[in-house]
Design an enzyme around this catalytic site. Structure first.
Site, PDB file in Angstrom:
ATOM      1  N   GLU A 330       1.289  -1.317  -0.067  1.00 28.17           N
ATOM      2  CA  GLU A 330      -0.303  -0.023  -0.005  1.00 28.17           C
ATOM      3  C   GLU A 330       0.908   1.468  -0.126  1.00 28.17           C
ATOM      4  OE1 GLU A 330      -3.109   1.167   0.168  1.00 28.17           O
ATOM      5  OE2 GLU A 330      -2.314   2.933   0.370  1.00 28.17           O
ATOM      6  N   ASP A 377      -7.027  -4.947  -5.644  1.00 24.31           N
ATOM      7  CA  ASP A 377      -7.464  -3.395  -5.532  1.00 24.31           C
ATOM      8  C   ASP A 377      -7.247  -2.343  -5.697  1.00 24.31           C
ATOM      9  OD1 ASP A 377     -10.076  -2.105  -4.941  1.00 24.31           O
ATOM     10  OD2 ASP A 377     -10.024  -3.054  -2.481  1.00 24.31           O
ATOM     11  N   CYS A 404     -13.317  -0.887  -8.867  1.00 19.79           N
ATOM     12  CA  CYS A 404     -14.234   0.231  -9.184  1.00 19.79           C
ATOM     13  C   CYS A 404     -14.451   1.138 -10.990  1.00 19.79           C
ATOM     14  CB  CYS A 404     -14.270   1.212  -7.367  1.00 19.79           C
ATOM     15  SG  CYS A 404     -12.896   2.044  -7.723  1.00 19.79           S
TER      16      CYS A 404
HETATM   17  C1  LIG Z   1      -9.468   1.209  -3.394  1.00 21.30           C
HETATM   18  S1  LIG Z   1      -8.569   1.135  -2.766  1.00 21.30           S
HETATM   19  C2  LIG Z   1      -8.818  -0.774  -1.829  1.00 21.30           C
HETATM   20  C3  LIG Z   1      -7.941  -0.375   0.056  1.00 21.30           C
HETATM   21  C4  LIG Z   1      -8.649  -1.496   0.663  1.00 21.30           C
HETATM   22  N1  LIG Z   1      -7.882  -3.344  -0.748  1.00 21.30           N
HETATM   23  C5  LIG Z   1      -9.279  -1.941   0.631  1.00 21.30           C
HETATM   24  O1  LIG Z   1     -10.970  -2.489   0.498  1.00 21.30           O
HETATM   25  O2  LIG Z   1      -9.799  -1.463   1.986  1.00 21.30           O
HETATM   26  C6  LIG Z   1      -7.286   1.444  -3.409  1.00 21.30           C
HETATM   27  C7  LIG Z   1      -5.792   1.807  -2.512  1.00 21.30           C
HETATM   28  O3  LIG Z   1      -4.778   1.683  -3.052  1.00 21.30           O
HETATM   29  C8  LIG Z   1      -3.775   2.355  -2.559  1.00 21.30           C
HETATM   30  N2  LIG Z   1      -2.951   3.164  -4.004  1.00 21.30           N
HETATM   31  C9  LIG Z   1      -3.125   3.158  -5.209  1.00 21.30           C
HETATM   32  N3  LIG Z   1      -2.003   4.053  -5.808  1.00 21.30           N
HETATM   33  C10 LIG Z   1      -1.105   3.038  -5.715  1.00 21.30           C
HETATM   34  C11 LIG Z   1      -0.097   2.752  -5.922  1.00 21.30           C
HETATM   35  N4  LIG Z   1       0.477   3.135  -6.740  1.00 21.30           N
HETATM   36  N5  LIG Z   1       0.256   1.572  -5.163  1.00 21.30           N
HETATM   37  C12 LIG Z   1       0.049   1.283  -3.842  1.00 21.30           C
HETATM   38  N6  LIG Z   1      -1.071   1.466  -3.680  1.00 21.30           N
HETATM   39  C13 LIG Z   1      -1.858   2.465  -4.418  1.00 21.30           C
HETATM   40  C14 LIG Z   1      -4.990   3.934  -1.838  1.00 21.30           C
HETATM   41  O4  LIG Z   1      -3.759   4.367  -1.088  1.00 21.30           O
HETATM   42  C15 LIG Z   1      -6.194   2.714  -1.753  1.00 21.30           C
HETATM   43  O5  LIG Z   1      -5.837   2.860  -0.015  1.00 21.30           O
END
Ligand SMILES: C[S@@+](CC[C@H](N)C(=O)[O-])C[C@H]1O[C@@H](n2cnc3c(N)ncnc32)[C@H](O)[C@@H]1O
Length: 450
Positions: A330, A377, A404
């Site tokens: 994350e 995700d 999403c």
């Molecule tokens: C749709 S959310 C899903 C979070 C978790 N799986 C949940 O269901 O609560 C996407 C997550 O990806 C993280 N994120 C965005 N870009 C990222 C990257 N390049 N590498 C790692 N995490 C990232 C965001 O901070 C966010 O927490």
């Protein structure tokens, strides 16, 4: 044909996002707030070489599936573009969106959409902009949501998607700002103090309030008013954002009252949430979404799993209960801090958290040849190609892709299919009722494994 011209039309179908569709001059015309089967007077709002946009001005023959008249629809559809459509029709629009966007040669199974038991007032997080209307010496503080494609605030007191207590908290903040004459930030002049309010709540009705301002300000009176009136408020933050930007929250969070986190419970596990951490906005649907992802994964206790884009670890810790080891990646540091605390409070030891971008951090796991499943995700823009390439090189047998945004999901599925994976099943899920957004869970497996 020119802008603002009016036509009488029959709406032939819905498009993917629930806009009405008809034809004029051999071009496709998309009609805002009109429904399949309706007859309407439409007004042209933009003309392109192959298609035209328009909005409904008057409904002449109403669909039996319309649940809100046009005037109310126009007022509220900025935030909830399917507000006028009955729930069964809304679900069909979303199922079709998933079906028609994923173009694949795989003979996959499309499961029925996971419905919501409560399509209204489900949001456990709201970001609400404040504004003001000045007339002579009078001023009214307003709050609501932005009208489509603009930064004009449509005032709204009891929003249909927002938790009822959050609506009451917003009303009290508005009264305070008026009474104590706090200036409201104006994007054009770049003057004023108060910008937005973020409110989060948990299933146990604990609330966190974040006041977003351009400068530091004494909110002691407001804190007293809020905490006296709402025992549910457990945490109040100030977020100072002096930049003239569309990004609402800065990194400058200051705790004004209560605890730094509030505690959410998902599928029996507790999760501490900071203001900047991601949490699914629809708690009940989130539990159904995770349960479906876990069903598709068919986890065994000797398996090793990667949970990419893991947020506060809400899926991962649920995975950890059933497997040998799970690695979560994350980018947001606070979310990883939450994840580590969440691991402790739930007595989970077989989980490792890595903070950084998935596209870089996954390379550190690339030498592990015992990964059985990876969960994705990602945010709306989907997975980074560098990340996908590493997953493909690792030859991980199964992928559970939670998405999403079906457009980026379809793009990423295509890449994975061109590189040895086969799409097996997809389940759409309604996490964002009354809007055209749709969540989905997909299972892909490598053709050369078992
Ligand atoms: C749709 S959310 C899903 C979070 C978790 N799986 C949940 O269901 O609560 C996407 C997550 O990806 C993280 N994120 C965005 N870009 C990222 C990257 N390049 N590498 C790692 N995490 C990232 C965001 O901070 C966010 O927490």
């Amino acid at each position: 044909m020119k802008l603002n011209d009016e036509y009488k039309v029959k709406i032939e179908s819905f498009d993917m996002n629930g806009l009405g569709v008809c034809h004029l001059d051999n071009k496709v015309v998309f009609v805002e707030n009109a429904m399949e089967g309706e007859e309407a007077i439409i007004e042209i709002t933009s003309i392109h070489s192959k298609y035209i946009f328009s909005k409904a001005k008057k409904i002449l023959k109403k669909s039996e599936h319309r649940i809100l008249d046009l005037e109310k629809t126009n007022e509220l559809s900025g935030e909830a573009d399917l507000i006028h459509v009955d729930y069964e029709t809304e679900l069909k629009i979303k199922e079709n969106k998933v079906k028609n966007t994923i173009k694949t040669k795989s003979n996959y199974k499309l499961n029925p959409i996971i419905k919501s038991d409560n399509p209204y007032n489900y949001r456990n997080k709201v970001m609400v902009p404040f504004g003001e209307i000045k007339e002579d010496d009078e001023r009214d503080v307003i709050y609501g949501f932005y009208a489509k494609k603009s930064h004009n605030i449509i005032p709204i007191e009891n929003d249909i998607l927002t938790n009822e207590i959050s609506s009451q908290i917003l009303y009290l903040i508005q009264r305070y700002l008026e009474l104590f004459n706090v200036s409201i930030y104006n994007e054009t002049t770049q003057k004023g103090i108060f910008r937005e309010v973020m409110i989060r709540n948990t299933i146990n009705n604990d609330f966190m309030v974040v006041l977003v301002t351009t400068v530091n300000h004494d909110f002691q009176r407001l804190i007293e008013m809020l905490t006296l009136e709402f025992k549910e408020i457990k945490s109040i933050y100030l977020n100072i954002n002096s930049k003239n930007t569309n990004v609402v929250l800065s990194d400058d969070f200051r705790l004004l009252y209560g605890t730094p986190t509030i505690k959410e419970n998902i599928l029996g596990l507790d999760f501490e949430v900071y203001p900047a951490s991601f949490m699914q906005v629809n708690h009940n649907q989130c539990e159904k979404l995770y349960s479906e992802a876990l069903r598709m994964a068919d986890l065994k206790n000797d398996m090793n799993v990667i949970d990419a884009y893991c947020g506060i670890g809400s899926i991962r810790l649920n995975i950890a209960k059933n497997v040998n080891h799970v690695y979560g990646i994350e980018i947001v540091e606070d979310a990883i801090t939450n994840a580590n605390n969440n691991k402790k409070i739930n007595n989970i030891e077989n989980a490792t958290f890595i903070c950084g971008p998935c596209e870089k951090e996954i390379k550190k796991l690339a030498n592990l040849n015992n990964i059985d499943i990876v969960f994705f995700d990602p945010p709306r823009k989907g997975c980074d190609i560098e990340f996908l390439n590493t997953i493909i090189e690792m030859k991980i047998p199964s992928i559970i892709y939670i998405s999403c945004n079906v457009a980026t999901l379809a793009r990423d599925i295509k890449i994975l299919e061109e590189n040895g994976y086969e799409l097996k099943e997809v389940t759409p899920a309604d996490l964002f009722s009354k809007t055209s957004h749709v969540e989905s869970i997909s299972l892909l497996v490598r053709k050369d494994t078992k």
